[in-house]
Design a protein around this motif. Structure first.
Motif, PDB file in Angstrom:
ATOM      1  N   LEU B 268       0.829  -1.209   0.000  1.00 30.43           N
ATOM      2  CA  LEU B 268       0.000   0.000   0.000  1.00 30.43           C
ATOM      3  C   LEU B 268       0.857   1.249   0.000  1.00 30.43           C
ATOM      4  N   ILE B 269       1.862   1.282   0.889  1.00 26.03           N
ATOM      5  CA  ILE B 269       2.638   2.507   1.040  1.00 26.03           C
ATOM      6  C   ILE B 269       3.417   2.809  -0.223  1.00 26.03           C
ATOM      7  N   GLY B 270       3.889   1.777  -0.917  1.00 22.67           N
ATOM      8  CA  GLY B 270       4.577   2.018  -2.177  1.00 22.67           C
ATOM      9  C   GLY B 270       3.680   2.773  -3.147  1.00 22.67           C
ATOM     10  N   VAL B 271       2.450   2.269  -3.318  1.00 25.78           N
ATOM     11  CA  VAL B 271       1.502   2.914  -4.240  1.00 25.78           C
ATOM     12  C   VAL B 271       1.132   4.301  -3.739  1.00 25.78           C
ATOM     13  N   LEU B 272       0.839   4.394  -2.433  1.00 28.06           N
ATOM     14  CA  LEU B 272       0.380   5.676  -1.891  1.00 28.06           C
ATOM     15  C   LEU B 272       1.483   6.728  -1.962  1.00 28.06           C
ATOM     16  N   ALA B 273       2.746   6.307  -1.735  1.00 26.74           N
ATOM     17  CA  ALA B 273       3.842   7.277  -1.800  1.00 26.74           C
ATOM     18  C   ALA B 273       3.939   7.864  -3.199  1.00 26.74           C
ATOM     19  N   VAL B 274       3.840   6.985  -4.215  1.00 26.71           N
ATOM     20  CA  VAL B 274       3.913   7.460  -5.599  1.00 26.71           C
ATOM     21  C   VAL B 274       2.751   8.408  -5.886  1.00 26.71           C
ATOM     22  N   LEU B 275       1.542   7.997  -5.502  1.00 33.42           N
ATOM     23  CA  LEU B 275       0.369   8.846  -5.725  1.00 33.42           C
ATOM     24  C   LEU B 275       0.522  10.176  -5.006  1.00 33.42           C
ATOM     25  N   THR B 276       0.972  10.111  -3.728  1.00 29.86           N
ATOM     26  CA  THR B 276       1.025  11.316  -2.914  1.00 29.86           C
ATOM     27  C   THR B 276       1.974  12.335  -3.515  1.00 29.86           C
ATOM     28  N   MET B 277       3.191  11.890  -3.905  1.00 27.60           N
ATOM     29  CA  MET B 277       4.119  12.899  -4.428  1.00 27.60           C
ATOM     30  C   MET B 277       3.697  13.379  -5.806  1.00 27.60           C
ATOM     31  N   THR B 278       3.138  12.483  -6.618  1.00 31.73           N
ATOM     32  CA  THR B 278       2.771  12.904  -7.966  1.00 31.73           C
ATOM     33  C   THR B 278       1.616  13.900  -7.929  1.00 31.73           C
ATOM     34  N   ILE B 279       0.562  13.549  -7.209  1.00 33.20           N
ATOM     35  CA  ILE B 279      -0.595  14.452  -7.161  1.00 33.20           C
ATOM     36  C   ILE B 279      -0.203  15.774  -6.514  1.00 33.20           C
ATOM     37  N   GLY B 280       0.555  15.691  -5.392  1.00 33.20           N
ATOM     38  CA  GLY B 280       0.977  16.917  -4.724  1.00 33.20           C
ATOM     39  C   GLY B 280       1.736  17.831  -5.666  1.00 33.20           C
ATOM     40  N   ASN B 281       2.688  17.291  -6.391  1.00 31.90           N
ATOM     41  CA  ASN B 281       3.505  18.125  -7.272  1.00 31.90           C
ATOM     42  C   ASN B 281       2.723  18.639  -8.470  1.00 31.90           C
ATOM     43  N   LEU B 282       1.862  17.796  -9.046  1.00 33.99           N
ATOM     44  CA  LEU B 282       1.117  18.226 -10.233  1.00 33.99           C
ATOM     45  C   LEU B 282       0.182  19.374  -9.899  1.00 33.99           C
ATOM     46  N   VAL B 283      -0.534  19.249  -8.780  1.00 35.32           N
ATOM     47  CA  VAL B 283      -1.497  20.305  -8.460  1.00 35.32           C
ATOM     48  C   VAL B 283      -0.771  21.572  -8.027  1.00 35.32           C
ATOM     49  N   ALA B 284       0.384  21.408  -7.360  1.00 32.70           N
ATOM     50  CA  ALA B 284       1.134  22.590  -6.922  1.00 32.70           C
ATOM     51  C   ALA B 284       1.561  23.440  -8.114  1.00 32.70           C
ATOM     52  N   LEU B 285       1.755  22.812  -9.280  1.00 34.83           N
ATOM     53  CA  LEU B 285       2.176  23.558 -10.468  1.00 34.83           C
ATOM     54  C   LEU B 285       1.192  24.660 -10.817  1.00 34.83           C
ATOM     55  N   MET B 293       0.172  26.681  -2.647  1.00 40.78           N
ATOM     56  CA  MET B 293       1.276  26.006  -3.324  1.00 40.78           C
ATOM     57  C   MET B 293       2.095  25.205  -2.308  1.00 40.78           C
ATOM     58  N   LEU B 294       2.391  25.843  -1.146  1.00 37.98           N
ATOM     59  CA  LEU B 294       3.177  25.135  -0.137  1.00 37.98           C
ATOM     60  C   LEU B 294       2.376  23.990   0.474  1.00 37.98           C
ATOM     61  N   ALA B 295       1.036  24.130   0.505  1.00 36.72           N
ATOM     62  CA  ALA B 295       0.209  23.041   1.019  1.00 36.72           C
ATOM     63  C   ALA B 295       0.336  21.821   0.115  1.00 36.72           C
ATOM     64  N   TRP B 296       0.208  22.042  -1.211  1.00 34.58           N
ATOM     65  CA  TRP B 296       0.362  20.908  -2.127  1.00 34.58           C
ATOM     66  C   TRP B 296       1.782  20.382  -2.080  1.00 34.58           C
ATOM     67  N   SER B 297       2.759  21.286  -1.920  1.00 33.77           N
ATOM     68  CA  SER B 297       4.133  20.807  -1.839  1.00 33.77           C
ATOM     69  C   SER B 297       4.320  19.984  -0.569  1.00 33.77           C
ATOM     70  N   SER B 298       3.581  20.345   0.499  1.00 35.65           N
ATOM     71  CA  SER B 298       3.734  19.548   1.722  1.00 35.65           C
ATOM     72  C   SER B 298       3.137  18.159   1.528  1.00 35.65           C
ATOM     73  N   VAL B 422      12.255  12.150 -10.504  1.00 28.04           N
ATOM     74  CA  VAL B 422      11.446  12.811 -11.532  1.00 28.04           C
ATOM     75  C   VAL B 422      10.514  13.826 -10.879  1.00 28.04           C
ATOM     76  N   ASN B 423       9.922  13.429  -9.751  1.00 29.94           N
ATOM     77  CA  ASN B 423       9.028  14.334  -9.038  1.00 29.94           C
ATOM     78  C   ASN B 423       9.752  15.575  -8.548  1.00 29.94           C
ATOM     79  N   SER B 424      10.981  15.381  -8.056  1.00 29.57           N
ATOM     80  CA  SER B 424      11.752  16.531  -7.584  1.00 29.57           C
ATOM     81  C   SER B 424      11.987  17.517  -8.707  1.00 29.57           C
ATOM     82  N   LEU B 425      12.282  16.975  -9.894  1.00 30.91           N
ATOM     83  CA  LEU B 425      12.512  17.849 -11.040  1.00 30.91           C
ATOM     84  C   LEU B 425      11.247  18.624 -11.369  1.00 30.91           C
ATOM     85  N   LEU B 426      10.124  17.903 -11.322  1.00 31.83           N
ATOM     86  CA  LEU B 426       8.837  18.527 -11.610  1.00 31.83           C
ATOM     87  C   LEU B 426       8.597  19.681 -10.640  1.00 31.83           C
TER      88      LEU B 426
END
Lengths: 167, 491
Positions: B268-285, B293-298, B422-426
């Motif tokens: 679960l955590i593997g999937v959730l970690a990927v989802l969490t960072m991807t969604i957080g970064n995409l919406v923060a854009l 912005m900092l909320a989504w980055s958090s 990749v997420n960090s770059l995003l």
């Protein structure tokens, strides 16, 4: 004797709960709920949990429901009676209830593997609870008092009429 | 009993200090309430000093309800430092707006106490009460700006969802208690590790409960609204302190319950970690409000933290390798909590600093235009925090991410590490946008000016720490690894 009392309390509990749901007045509904809670306390007493029974009456039937009653009466007591639709008017909940009862019946048959069955001797007596609360769980007891303190500070801060307090 | 009380002296100082602040508030009348903030700072420093004097660690306080170790020492220092900065921001905000709320001080002290107890808890009962102590105080602080509809809305939302999360957490604890008849963490080791239905359900519910607190997708929906609505310095406190405390509690539980937890959590955590960072970064854009912005980055950073947690759960056949990997991964997690606290508190401190009028929040990114010319020092600090959040060397954010990803790679989960990079770059896009606005645009009439030297000083110090620990992170990292090791062997 125990079985007789159990079915008596159980019937009164169910009756009270149904009356609370179907009653058209919010105040009457709350009073019926208190009645149901008192009967639930009776069942706790039969299950050899006297402390739970006493707390049920003191806290739920006493404090919390009286609070409910005050809120209901202060907010909209007079107007509520005519406006409130009784849940008895809606028939769709009958099949839902039937499903829930069926589910309950099914769960009755499932053996809860892994759960410890017997309560230790003296479980649920006032003496045992007091010993746990003031010896072993002393630290949590004190922590709860701080949690309540936070709640009190918050209630006072949010309800006080001081002008503007941005923090 | 005396030994127990001596060992929890730092906690007693915080609790007593909160009461003292309340008493002083009601008995000492003064128009300027500086004395309360100074007293709170003293109490926080006092608890740090008390901690220095109570270094005889014990894992068995109050019949096993609490444990102090290097781990709690590390976490307590972090929590108290976060609270110190928040009090500093708050008091400078108060003197600018010449409006004081004395209730803030006992609340923040008790919230800090709750966090410290969360890290020290080795019993579900203590853990739950500590979570409630922290959460209730934070709900109140979020709703503190009663003039602002947004703040009250944020407080209410956080309260409802937080109560919901607590109920789910409590259900998980109840199921574990049902199987062992004890609330002690140590007794859970006896629970069947084959992942019986009840165990899976229980640890799953625990994950959901903690997921709310650390803003893990899909339990993150409250985060932008609450972070945006709360006063900036409170947002900083929440984003760093609450997240760190929940993470500390999770680490402790994971470390006791690895065999039981990993059955459910590891996939679960593997999937959730990927989802969490991807969604957080995409919406923060897409955000134009720096607080959102900092909320989504958090949320995205919660994803990186979950990656770190994932490495702890990774089952390996070779136990010697496992323990080394786990020690490094645990140390990386603790280091990341510190890094995240430094850079995020700095950023929120500056947002709080730039707000000039009472109740106003400096949250519009466009209005940061030309800050490099009007406030060069502050702009430079904010730029460092943004570089750090984006994970660009030589900053503490880079060091933190490096250790986390290093752990992930060593645990053999290379695709996850690549996805993290990749997420960090995003994320660099939206962090660097702020720097561009500050440095490449001319100041305008509506640009934020800001004032108050205390906050500027504190954030400059944080900026220096960010760079310093970015260049030489090893000493602190060793401390973090030692802190994690002090949790002892798992299972």
């Amino acid at each position: 004797m125990e079985a007789v009392l159990f079915y008596l309390f159980g019937a009164l509990l169910l009756g009270g709960a149904i009356a609370a749901m179907t009653s058209r007045s919010a105040v009457a509904a709350v009073v019926w709920l208190i009645f149901a809670f008192v009967n639930a306390a009776g069942i706790y007493a039969l299950l050899a949990a006297p402390v739970l029974a006493i707390l049920q009456i003191l806290i739920y039937a006493g404090a919390i429901m009286v609070l409910f009653l005050f809120v209901v009466m202060m907010l909209q007591g007079p107007t509520l009676k005519s406006e409130l639709k009784s849940i008895g008017d809606r028939k769709w909940w009958l099949p839902v209830g039937a499903v829930l009862v069926a589910l309950l019946n099914w769960m009755h048959g499932v053996s809860l593997e892994g759960f410890t069955n017997d309560a230790p001797a003296g479980f649920g007596e006032i003496k045992g609870v007091a010993e746990l609360l003031l010896n072993k769980y002393m630290i949590t007891f004190e922590m709860i008092s701080l949690v309540l303190l936070v709640a009190i500070i918050g209630a006072v801060a949010l309800a006080s009429n001081k002008k503007g307090m941005p923090w | 009993m005396t030994a127990n009380l001596m060992a929890i002296l730092p906690y007693l100082v915080l609790a007593g200090g909160a009461l003292l602040v309340m008493l002083v508030d009601s008995f000492v009348k003064s128009m300027r309430k500086d004395h309360l903030s100074n007293l709170s700072l003293l109490v926080l420093l006092g608890s740090l000093v008390a901690q220095q004097f109570t270094q005889q660690y014990s894992s068995d306080l109050f019949a096993g309800l609490l444990a102090t170790s290097k781990f709690t020492f590390y976490m307590n220092t972090l929590f108290v430092a976060i609270a110190l900065l928040t009090v500093n921001y708050a008091s400078s905000l108060y003197s600018r707006s010449s409006s004081f709320s004395s209730e803030f001080y006992p609340l923040i002290l008790l919230a800090t106490l709750g966090m410290c107890l969360m890290a020290a808890a080795t019993d579900m009962l203590v853990l739950f009460i500590a979570i409630e102590m922290m959460s209730m105080a934070v709900y109140l602080m979020v709703a503190g700006n009663r003039k602002s509809i947004k703040s009250v809305e944020a407080g209410f939302k956080y309260l409802i969802l937080g109560a919901f999360a607590s109920a789910i957490l409590l259900m998980g604890m109840a199921l574990l208690y049902g199987q062992t008849g004890s609330t002690l963490y140590s007794s859970f080791a006896a629970v069947s590790s084959s992942g019986g239905l009840m165990t899976s359900l229980a640890v799953g519910l625990l994950l959901i409960g903690f997921g709310f607190k650390i803003a893990m997708v899909p339990f993150h929906m409250w985060t932008p609204d609450v972070y945006d609505g709360a006063p900036s310095h409170i947002t900083g406190f929440m984003a760093t302190g609450v997240k760190a405390a929940a993470m500390a509690a999770m680490i402790r539980i994971v470390w006791v319950l690895i065999p039981q937890v990993s059955v459910v959590w590891a996939p679960l955590i593997g999937v959730l970690a990927v989802l969490t960072m991807t969604i957080g970064n995409l919406v923060a854009l897409a955000q134009s409000n720096i607080k959102r912005m900092l909320a989504w980055s958090s949320i995205a950073h919660a994803g990186y933290l979950l990656l770190g947690l994932m490495t702890l759960l990774k089952p390996t056949s070779d136990s010697a390798v496992l323990s080394v990997v786990a020690d490094n991964a645990g140390g990386a997690l603790l280091f990341y909590l510190l890094a995240y606290a430094v850079m995020n508190l700095g950023a929120f401190g500056i947002i709080s600093y730039l707000a000039k009028n009472r109740g106003e929040e400096a949250d519009n990114i466009e209005r940061y235009a030309g800050l490099s010319r009007t406030r060069p020092l502050v702009a430079a600090s904010l730029a460092i925090f943004m570089f750090s959040l984006a994970g660009i060397p030589p900053t503490i954010g880079f060091a933190g991410k490096f250790y986390i990803f290093e752990g992930v790679v060593k645990a053999g989960m290379i695709p996850l590490a690549i996805w993290g990079v990749v997420n960090s770059l995003l994320s660099a896009y939206y962090y660097l946008r702020i720097i561009i606005v500050m440095y490449m645009k001319d100041p305008e009439e509506s640009s934020y000016k800001g004032s108050s030297w205390e906050t500027a000083f504190a954030t400059s110090v944080l900026a220096i720490i960010s760079v310093l620990l970015g260049v030489i992170p090893a000493p602190i990292r060793d401390v973090a690894v030692a802190a994690f090791k002090s949790l002892g062997q798992s299972g």
